[in-house]
Design an enzyme around this catalytic site. Structure first.
Site, short mmCIF file in Angstrom:
data_model
loop_
_atom_site.label_atom_id
_atom_site.label_comp_id
_atom_site.label_asym_id
_atom_site.label_seq_id
_atom_site.Cartn_x
_atom_site.Cartn_y
_atom_site.Cartn_z
N GLU A 92 -50.81 -92.23 -26.20
CA GLU A 92 -49.79 -93.09 -26.78
C GLU A 92 -48.39 -92.62 -26.43
O GLU A 92 -48.13 -91.42 -26.32
CB GLU A 92 -49.88 -93.02 -28.31
CG GLU A 92 -51.22 -93.36 -28.84
CD GLU A 92 -51.31 -93.05 -30.33
OE1 GLU A 92 -52.31 -93.44 -30.93
OE2 GLU A 92 -50.39 -92.42 -30.87
N CYS A 105 -41.11 -91.11 -27.45
CA CYS A 105 -42.00 -90.05 -27.95
C CYS A 105 -43.23 -90.05 -27.04
O CYS A 105 -43.91 -91.07 -26.92
CB CYS A 105 -42.36 -90.39 -29.39
SG CYS A 105 -43.58 -89.28 -30.08
N CYS A 112 -56.23 -83.47 -28.99
CA CYS A 112 -55.61 -82.17 -29.26
C CYS A 112 -56.68 -81.25 -29.84
O CYS A 112 -57.51 -81.68 -30.64
CB CYS A 112 -54.47 -82.33 -30.27
SG CYS A 112 -53.60 -80.78 -30.60
N CYS A 116 -55.48 -79.96 -36.71
CA CYS A 116 -54.75 -80.06 -37.98
C CYS A 116 -55.44 -81.14 -38.83
O CYS A 116 -55.76 -82.22 -38.35
CB CYS A 116 -53.29 -80.40 -37.74
SG CYS A 116 -52.46 -79.15 -36.74
N CYS A 119 -53.96 -84.84 -39.24
CA CYS A 119 -53.47 -85.53 -38.05
C CYS A 119 -54.60 -86.29 -37.37
O CYS A 119 -55.65 -85.71 -37.08
CB CYS A 119 -52.87 -84.49 -37.10
SG CYS A 119 -52.49 -85.13 -35.47
N CYS A 362 -48.71 -90.01 -35.18
CA CYS A 362 -49.50 -89.36 -34.15
C CYS A 362 -50.96 -89.82 -34.12
O CYS A 362 -51.70 -89.67 -35.08
CB CYS A 362 -49.42 -87.88 -34.48
SG CYS A 362 -50.04 -86.79 -33.27
N1 SAH Z 1 -48.65 -80.94 -31.52
C1 SAH Z 1 -47.26 -80.93 -31.78
C2 SAH Z 1 -46.55 -82.22 -31.42
C3 SAH Z 1 -47.25 -83.52 -31.75
S1 SAH Z 1 -47.40 -83.93 -33.44
C4 SAH Z 1 -46.96 -80.56 -33.20
O1 SAH Z 1 -47.90 -80.53 -34.01
O2 SAH Z 1 -45.82 -80.25 -33.49
C5 SAH Z 1 -45.74 -84.44 -33.89
C6 SAH Z 1 -45.44 -84.27 -35.37
O3 SAH Z 1 -46.10 -85.28 -36.16
C7 SAH Z 1 -45.89 -82.93 -35.93
O4 SAH Z 1 -44.88 -82.37 -36.74
C8 SAH Z 1 -47.10 -83.34 -36.75
O5 SAH Z 1 -47.40 -82.40 -37.72
C9 SAH Z 1 -46.67 -84.67 -37.30
N2 SAH Z 1 -47.73 -85.53 -37.83
C10 SAH Z 1 -48.97 -85.70 -37.35
N3 SAH Z 1 -49.64 -86.63 -38.08
C11 SAH Z 1 -48.80 -87.02 -39.06
C12 SAH Z 1 -48.91 -87.96 -40.14
N4 SAH Z 1 -50.00 -88.65 -40.33
N5 SAH Z 1 -47.83 -88.13 -40.95
C13 SAH Z 1 -46.69 -87.44 -40.73
N6 SAH Z 1 -46.53 -86.55 -39.73
C14 SAH Z 1 -47.57 -86.33 -38.91
FE1 SF4 Z 2 -52.38 -81.33 -32.50
FE2 SF4 Z 2 -51.86 -83.13 -34.37
FE3 SF4 Z 2 -51.83 -80.53 -34.99
FE4 SF4 Z 2 -49.86 -81.56 -33.44
S1 SF4 Z 2 -50.30 -82.07 -35.59
S2 SF4 Z 2 -51.04 -79.65 -33.11
S3 SF4 Z 2 -51.05 -83.11 -32.30
S4 SF4 Z 2 -53.63 -81.69 -34.32
#
Ligand code: SAH
Ligand code: SF4
Length: 384
Positions: A92, A105, A112, A116, A119, A362
């Site tokens: 995306e 973005c 990934c 997390c 996510c 994300c």
């Molecule tokens: N992997 C990297 C960059 C991609 S995620 C990272 O984790 O920083 C980009 C941002 O979106 C990160 O801060 C992540 O924690 C946040 N994010 C992911 N899913 C989310 C959600 N459902 N609501 C709010 N923030 C989210």
């Molecule tokens: Fe990966 Fe999502 Fe964690 Fe960013 S927030 S490191 S994209 S699993």
């Protein structure tokens, strides 16, 4: 796999033209097509001789990214694009428009591996790394689509900022990500300050960022102020716990004298209590820019964006929590959290949630794609 011309750096492009027995000005024309016209298809580079075009077309793909889905939200100020890669994986890119800015973005990996728990991308797991060319091409594609996508002449007609905040962990794919960052800077003319790399906290990647000559912005996804809470949200915290992470960020600030943003996704009942807010203040207040002594940390609070149906979720999962079981706090809880962090002196802001109606957090469009009953627009080139 056929490569994209965006995978090649300026020296490699020159060598390619020389190998074909063409004069050096042909390399400049090729670079013009890639950087100014944002055209990766050798067959479409009409100022090049037919023989060179044919030769390049044998080795390089017309495009590495096929637009699969497009969703528009926020009255046309947010666009979410799902691209299909060679091999079938999807990634995306999101365009967020403002009167004075057009931020793209981009994704650095398909999926990934960091897992997390909140996510959508993390819950899908890792499929593959993107090449530097595939990362750069996301920006090229958005650039060429932007004039059609923008809601009116008040929005910029070219990307002004790029953030590595789409799918994937940039510092788990460092060569491609740095290769792309240099190409976006040198080729597409984005200043280092217009490029932001967001990391979940991979310490070796932060150390490398401290040593790279290109001073891009660094964002660190912290999400909790104690290891027990962070371990639950961000499994990689068990490898690089908060103290080690902040030591690496301290080294980055010492080396670069740059400020760092800390991303904090607020989840009700999980990490939104005021003890976490005070803890965050205590952790980040000592981070200072050498010389000026100003705060080096800036906290971005992001109210959790519910993810539609991660693995294991059913269509009965409540919309508010989505597939991962997390939910955003109330507006007043967000304000209290912000005010408590601010009381520590650390600069803090609440990030406006863009594209909530179009699953723009994300990994969300990929999750939504293919689900029946969702309004997904066809690609703009088919919408006539
Ligand atoms: N992997 C990297 C960059 C991609 S995620 C990272 O984790 O920083 C980009 C941002 O979106 C990160 O801060 C992540 O924690 C946040 N994010 C992911 N899913 C989310 C959600 N459902 N609501 C709010 N923030 C989210
Ligand atoms: Fe990966 Fe999502 Fe964690 Fe960013 S927030 S490191 S994209 S699993």
């Amino acid at each position: 796999m056929t490569r994209s011309l965006y995978d090649l750096d300026p020296g490699q492009l020159e060598a390619l033209v020389a190998e074909a027995g063409e004069p050096p000005y042909r390399a400049r024309q090729l670079v013009h097509w890639l950087n100014d016209r944002r055209q990766p298809d050798p067959g479409a580079m009409t100022s090049l001789p037919r023989s060179l075009r044919a030769r390049l077309s044998e080795r390089f793909a017309a495009t590495g990214l096929v637009l699969d889905r497009h969703q528009a939200g926020d009255d046309g100020w947010t666009h979410k694009l799902l691209f299909r890669l060679p091999g079938g994986d999807t990634v995306e890119s999101v365009l967020m428009l403002y009167p004075d800015r057009a931020t793209v973005c981009i994704s650095s990996q398909a999926g990934c591996a960091m897992g997390c728990t909140f996510c959508a991308t993390g819950q899908f797991g890792f499929t593959r790394h993107l090449s530097a060319g595939e990362i750069v091409e996301q920006v090229a594609r958005v650039s060429t689509m932007l004039p059609q996508l923008r809601p009116g002449p008040e929005a910029p007609d070219h990307p002004t900022n790029v953030v590595f905040m789409g799918m994937g962990e940039p510092f788990a794919n460092q060569e491609a990500v740095w290769g792309a960052a240099y190409r976006l800077h040198q080729g597409f003319g984005l200043s280092a300050r217009a490029i932001t790399i967001s990391t979940v906290g991979l310490v070796p990647g932060i150390r490398r960022a401290a040593a790279e000559p290109l001073p891009v912005n660094l964002a660190v996804s912290i999400h909790a102020a104690d290891d027990a809470t962070r371990d639950r949200l961000v499994p990689v915290n068990r490898t690089w716990p908060i103290a080690e992470l902040l030591e690496a960020v301290g080294g980055y600030v010492e080396a670069t004298r740059r400020r760092v943003s800390f991303e904090y996704a607020l989840m009700a009942g999980v990490n939104d209590d005021l003890e976490q807010a005070r803890g965050l203040g205590r952790l980040l207040a000592p981070l200072r820019v050498p010389g000026s002594g100003g705060h080096a940390a800036h906290v971005n609070l992001i109210p959790y964006n519910p993810t539609p149906g991660g693995p294991g979720s059913s269509s009965l999962a409540p919309r508010r929590t989505g597939g991962t079981g997390y939910a955003p706090p109330s507006k007043s809880a967000v304000r209290r959290f912000r005010d408590t962090v601010a009381a520590s002196g650390v600069p803090v802001s609440v990030r406006a949630n863009r594209g909530v109606g179009i699953d723009a957090a994300c990994g969300q469009l990929r999750t939504a794609a293919g689900r029946p009953g969702r309004r997904v627009l066809p690609p703009p080139e088919d919408r006539r």
